[in-house]
Motif scaffolding. Structure first.
Motif, PDB file in Angstrom:
ATOM      1  N   LEU A  34       7.249   1.499 -10.137  1.00 16.44           N
ATOM      2  CA  LEU A  34       6.809   1.399  -8.745  1.00 16.44           C
ATOM      3  C   LEU A  34       7.188   2.657  -7.967  1.00 16.44           C
ATOM      4  N   ALA A  35       8.384   3.158  -8.158  1.00 13.20           N
ATOM      5  CA  ALA A  35       8.821   4.372  -7.460  1.00 13.20           C
ATOM      6  C   ALA A  35       7.894   5.539  -7.788  1.00 13.20           C
ATOM      7  N   GLN A  36       7.501   5.659  -9.042  1.00 16.29           N
ATOM      8  CA  GLN A  36       6.587   6.735  -9.444  1.00 16.29           C
ATOM      9  C   GLN A  36       5.202   6.553  -8.831  1.00 16.29           C
ATOM     10  N   VAL A  37       4.732   5.320  -8.799  1.00 15.57           N
ATOM     11  CA  VAL A  37       3.419   5.029  -8.219  1.00 15.57           C
ATOM     12  C   VAL A  37       3.428   5.317  -6.716  1.00 15.57           C
ATOM     13  N   ILE A  38       4.492   4.930  -6.034  1.00 18.66           N
ATOM     14  CA  ILE A  38       4.605   5.210  -4.599  1.00 18.66           C
ATOM     15  C   ILE A  38       4.538   6.713  -4.353  1.00 18.66           C
ATOM     16  N   ALA A  39       5.336   7.465  -5.087  1.00 22.05           N
ATOM     17  CA  ALA A  39       5.362   8.929  -4.914  1.00 22.05           C
ATOM     18  C   ALA A  39       3.983   9.536  -5.173  1.00 22.05           C
ATOM     19  N   GLY A  40       3.315   9.083  -6.215  1.00 22.41           N
ATOM     20  CA  GLY A  40       1.984   9.595  -6.530  1.00 22.41           C
ATOM     21  C   GLY A  40       0.960   9.250  -5.458  1.00 22.41           C
ATOM     22  N   ALA A  41       1.006   8.034  -4.945  1.00 20.42           N
ATOM     23  CA  ALA A  41       0.063   7.615  -3.900  1.00 20.42           C
ATOM     24  C   ALA A  41       0.287   8.407  -2.616  1.00 20.42           C
ATOM     25  N   ILE A  42       1.534   8.664  -2.285  1.00 23.91           N
ATOM     26  CA  ILE A  42       1.832   9.458  -1.087  1.00 23.91           C
ATOM     27  C   ILE A  42       1.300  10.878  -1.269  1.00 23.91           C
ATOM     28  N   ARG A  43       1.544  11.470  -2.428  1.00 26.30           N
ATOM     29  CA  ARG A  43       1.016  12.820  -2.698  1.00 26.30           C
ATOM     30  C   ARG A  43      -0.507  12.852  -2.557  1.00 26.30           C
ATOM     31  N   GLU A  44      -1.167  11.849  -3.119  1.00 24.05           N
ATOM     32  CA  GLU A  44      -2.629  11.781  -3.070  1.00 24.05           C
ATOM     33  C   GLU A  44      -3.126  11.666  -1.628  1.00 24.05           C
ATOM     34  N   HIS A  45      -2.518  10.796  -0.845  1.00 23.46           N
ATOM     35  CA  HIS A  45      -2.935  10.638   0.554  1.00 23.46           C
ATOM     36  C   HIS A  45      -2.703  11.927   1.346  1.00 23.46           C
ATOM     37  N   ARG A  46      -1.576  12.570   1.122  1.00 21.32           N
ATOM     38  CA  ARG A  46      -1.279  13.808   1.848  1.00 21.32           C
ATOM     39  C   ARG A  46      -2.227  14.924   1.424  1.00 21.32           C
ATOM     40  N   ALA A  95     -10.730  -3.321  -1.809  1.00 21.06           N
ATOM     41  CA  ALA A  95     -10.292  -3.587  -0.434  1.00 21.06           C
ATOM     42  C   ALA A  95      -9.521  -2.412   0.167  1.00 21.06           C
ATOM     43  N   GLY A  96      -9.160  -1.428  -0.678  1.00 23.22           N
ATOM     44  CA  GLY A  96      -8.468  -0.257  -0.152  1.00 23.22           C
ATOM     45  C   GLY A  96      -7.082  -0.005  -0.686  1.00 23.22           C
ATOM     46  N   ALA A  97      -6.624  -0.810  -1.639  1.00 21.50           N
ATOM     47  CA  ALA A  97      -5.310  -0.551  -2.241  1.00 21.50           C
ATOM     48  C   ALA A  97      -5.376   0.710  -3.089  1.00 21.50           C
ATOM     49  N   ASP A  98      -4.251   1.371  -3.209  1.00 23.06           N
ATOM     50  CA  ASP A  98      -4.169   2.591  -4.009  1.00 23.06           C
ATOM     51  C   ASP A  98      -3.792   2.314  -5.455  1.00 23.06           C
ATOM     52  N   ALA A  99      -3.062   1.221  -5.682  1.00 24.16           N
ATOM     53  CA  ALA A  99      -2.621   0.883  -7.037  1.00 24.16           C
ATOM     54  C   ALA A  99      -2.253  -0.589  -7.086  1.00 24.16           C
ATOM     55  N   VAL A 100      -2.289  -1.125  -8.315  1.00 24.95           N
ATOM     56  CA  VAL A 100      -1.913  -2.519  -8.565  1.00 24.95           C
ATOM     57  C   VAL A 100      -0.956  -2.536  -9.746  1.00 24.95           C
ATOM     58  N   LEU A 101       0.191  -3.193  -9.557  1.00 23.38           N
ATOM     59  CA  LEU A 101       1.165  -3.355 -10.633  1.00 23.38           C
ATOM     60  C   LEU A 101       1.458  -4.830 -10.809  1.00 23.38           C
ATOM     61  N   ARG A 102       1.737  -5.213 -12.038  1.00 23.29           N
ATOM     62  CA  ARG A 102       2.097  -6.599 -12.324  1.00 23.29           C
ATOM     63  C   ARG A 102       3.596  -6.787 -12.234  1.00 23.29           C
ATOM     64  N   LYS A 103       4.015  -7.854 -11.530  1.00 24.31           N
ATOM     65  CA  LYS A 103       5.432  -8.189 -11.395  1.00 24.31           C
ATOM     66  C   LYS A 103       5.873  -8.940 -12.647  1.00 24.31           C
ATOM     67  N   VAL A 105      -0.049  -2.815  -4.537  1.00 25.43           N
ATOM     68  CA  VAL A 105       0.004  -4.267  -4.666  1.00 25.43           C
ATOM     69  C   VAL A 105       0.826  -4.633  -5.892  1.00 25.43           C
ATOM     70  N   LEU A 106       1.774  -5.561  -5.694  1.00 20.50           N
ATOM     71  CA  LEU A 106       2.534  -6.154  -6.799  1.00 20.50           C
ATOM     72  C   LEU A 106       2.076  -7.601  -6.917  1.00 20.50           C
ATOM     73  N   SER A 107       1.834  -8.053  -8.130  1.00 22.02           N
ATOM     74  CA  SER A 107       1.381  -9.425  -8.295  1.00 22.02           C
ATOM     75  C   SER A 107       1.875 -10.019  -9.602  1.00 22.02           C
ATOM     76  N   GLY A 108       2.085 -11.315  -9.584  1.00 27.56           N
ATOM     77  CA  GLY A 108       2.406 -12.047 -10.797  1.00 27.56           C
ATOM     78  C   GLY A 108       1.157 -12.315 -11.623  1.00 27.56           C
TER      79      GLY A 108
END
Length: 134
Positions: free
Chosen positions: A114-126, A95-103, A79-82
Motif C-alpha cells: 500500500l505504501a508503494q502504491v500510495i507513493a506511485g499514485a501521488i507521483r502520477e497525479h503530480r 469511478a475514478g480510483a487510482d488503484a485497488v488492493l485486496r485486504k 481502494v482496499l477491499s476484502g
C-alpha cells in the motif's frame, strides 16, 4: 511527510493501517470511520492521498469514489477491499480510483505494498498536474 486519509468502518483495521503506515516515518495518517466522517475531514484539511474501504454502511465503493472524485479530483484514491480485486476493479477504476488492493495476507506485506502504491499514485497525479518531484 505524506498525509493520508484512511477510511474504513472497522476500527481495528483503521488502527492496524495507521500503525503500519506511520511506522515508516513517511506517512501521517488521519482516520475516518464512515464516508460522512471522511467528507468532513476532507473539508477541514488537505490530504496527499485517500485510502478507502470498498464496502461501508450507507454507500458502496463506486458511489463514494465518484463523490470524492467530483469534489477533490486532484487527490489519489486507493481502494482496499476484502472482495476479490477482479470483482471490483473495473467498478472502482471506472469511478475514478487510482488503484485497488485486496485486504488479505500478512499485514506487513499488505501495508508495505500500500505504501508503494500510495507513493506511485501521488507521483502520477503530480506528473499529470505538472508539479515537479521534490
Amino acid at each position: 511527510m505524506v498525509s493520508v486519509l484512511l477510511i474504513d468502518d472497522e476500527p481495528a483495521l483503521l488502527e492496524i493501517g495507521t500503525i503500519f503506515l506511520e511506522r515508516s516515518g513517511d506517512f501521517s495518517v488521519t482516520t475516518a470511520g464512515s464516508p460522512g466522517d471522511a467528507v468532513a475531514r476532507l473539508e477541514e484539511k488537505r490530504f496527499d492521498a485517500i485510502v478507502t474501504d470498498y464496502t461501508m454502511p450507507d454507500v458502496e465503493g463506486a458511489g463514494f469514489i465518484r463523490e470524492i472524485r467530483s469534489r477533490w479530483h486532484e487527490i489519489p484514491i486507493i481502494v482496499l477491499s476484502g472482495r476479490s480485486r477482479d470483482e471490483i476493479a473495473a467498478d472502482c477504476l471506472g469511478a475514478g480510483a487510482d488503484a485497488v488492493l485486496r485486504k488479505d495476507g500478512v499485514p506487513a506485506v499488505l501495508y508495505g505494498s500500500l505504501a508503494q502504491v500510495i507513493a506511485g499514485a501521488i507521483r502520477e497525479h503530480r506528473s499529470r498536474a505538472g508539479v515537479p518531484e521534490c
